[in-house]
Design a protein around this motif. Sequence first.
Motif, PDB file in Angstrom:
ATOM      1  N   TYR A 159       0.615   5.624   0.523  1.00 54.07           N
ATOM      2  CA  TYR A 159      -0.346   6.788   1.226  1.00 54.07           C
ATOM      3  C   TYR A 159       0.157   7.936   1.109  1.00 54.07           C
ATOM      4  O   TYR A 159       1.498   8.206   1.274  1.00 54.07           O
ATOM      5  CB  TYR A 159      -0.359   6.477   2.631  1.00 54.07           C
ATOM      6  CG  TYR A 159      -0.971   5.054   2.919  1.00 54.07           C
ATOM      7  CD1 TYR A 159      -2.491   5.038   3.051  1.00 54.07           C
ATOM      8  CD2 TYR A 159      -0.219   4.109   3.416  1.00 54.07           C
ATOM      9  CE1 TYR A 159      -2.983   3.804   3.196  1.00 54.07           C
ATOM     10  CE2 TYR A 159      -0.879   2.674   3.647  1.00 54.07           C
ATOM     11  CZ  TYR A 159      -2.357   2.580   3.674  1.00 54.07           C
ATOM     12  OH  TYR A 159      -2.837   1.440   3.878  1.00 54.07           O
ATOM     13  N   LYS A 167       0.792  -1.022  -0.175  1.00 53.74           N
ATOM     14  CA  LYS A 167       0.024   0.006  -0.131  1.00 53.74           C
ATOM     15  C   LYS A 167       0.861   1.363   0.073  1.00 53.74           C
ATOM     16  O   LYS A 167       1.904   1.476   0.583  1.00 53.74           O
ATOM     17  CB  LYS A 167      -0.852   0.053   1.366  1.00 53.74           C
ATOM     18  CG  LYS A 167      -1.748  -0.962   1.346  1.00 53.74           C
ATOM     19  CD  LYS A 167      -3.023  -0.935   0.053  1.00 53.74           C
ATOM     20  CE  LYS A 167      -3.922   0.148   0.429  1.00 53.74           C
ATOM     21  NZ  LYS A 167      -5.040   0.219  -0.402  1.00 53.74           N
ATOM     22  N   GLU A 219      -7.475   5.743   6.273  1.00 57.62           N
ATOM     23  CA  GLU A 219      -6.233   4.983   6.164  1.00 57.62           C
ATOM     24  C   GLU A 219      -5.525   4.510   7.291  1.00 57.62           C
ATOM     25  O   GLU A 219      -4.865   3.513   7.226  1.00 57.62           O
ATOM     26  CB  GLU A 219      -5.183   6.157   5.508  1.00 57.62           C
ATOM     27  CG  GLU A 219      -5.740   6.343   3.828  1.00 57.62           C
ATOM     28  CD  GLU A 219      -4.968   7.698   3.257  1.00 57.62           C
ATOM     29  OE1 GLU A 219      -4.961   7.636   2.335  1.00 57.62           O
ATOM     30  OE2 GLU A 219      -4.604   8.575   4.040  1.00 57.62           O
ATOM     31  N   GLU A 225      -6.742   1.307   8.335  1.00 62.65           N
ATOM     32  CA  GLU A 225      -5.999   0.169   7.537  1.00 62.65           C
ATOM     33  C   GLU A 225      -4.622  -0.219   7.848  1.00 62.65           C
ATOM     34  O   GLU A 225      -4.407  -1.391   8.060  1.00 62.65           O
ATOM     35  CB  GLU A 225      -6.287   0.496   6.079  1.00 62.65           C
ATOM     36  CG  GLU A 225      -5.507  -0.344   4.934  1.00 62.65           C
ATOM     37  CD  GLU A 225      -5.897   0.270   3.613  1.00 62.65           C
ATOM     38  OE1 GLU A 225      -6.754  -0.669   2.914  1.00 62.65           O
ATOM     39  OE2 GLU A 225      -5.098   1.123   3.135  1.00 62.65           O
TER      40      GLU A 225
END
Length: 162
Positions: A53, A51, A144, A147
Amino acid sequence: MKRRAVLSLVLAAVASACSKFQSYRGPEVTRIHVLKGQRQMYLMHHDQVLKAYGIGLGFAPVGHKQFRGDGKTPEGAYLIDRRNPNSEFHLSIGISYPNAEDRAFAASQGKSAGGDIFIHGKPRKYRNAPQDWTAGCIAVSDEEVEEIYAMVRNGTPIYIHP
């Protein structure tokens, strides 16, 4: 009686769906890389990006954090060392700053290195803040951080690059 049981199940399902605590069953996050200059954070499984961000940093984003109150986000190798499920910033995940070297340098200057550096969310009262608004933490959205909180374990290395 059946009505109460059904209502209880529905309320439990709604509460679960609205929970800030997610579960994660994917590949292990083996390290985190933060690129301050690019305002990006990557959760990695070995060499694979799981991931990415966009992030906000301390209000004085350039340079390594040296002292309490300098508004800088640390640079270097640290560990994820704690988590706060009741954070003022939705959820927060602690970074092991300051290390022994950080403390020694600050002490040599007659100052405190500071501490309490986290990856955390962005509560409503900071919604209109500039991108770099924290006191040295790494900020993401509340969604976020939920997660990230589920994916990252204590002991995970985090590398914060200029």
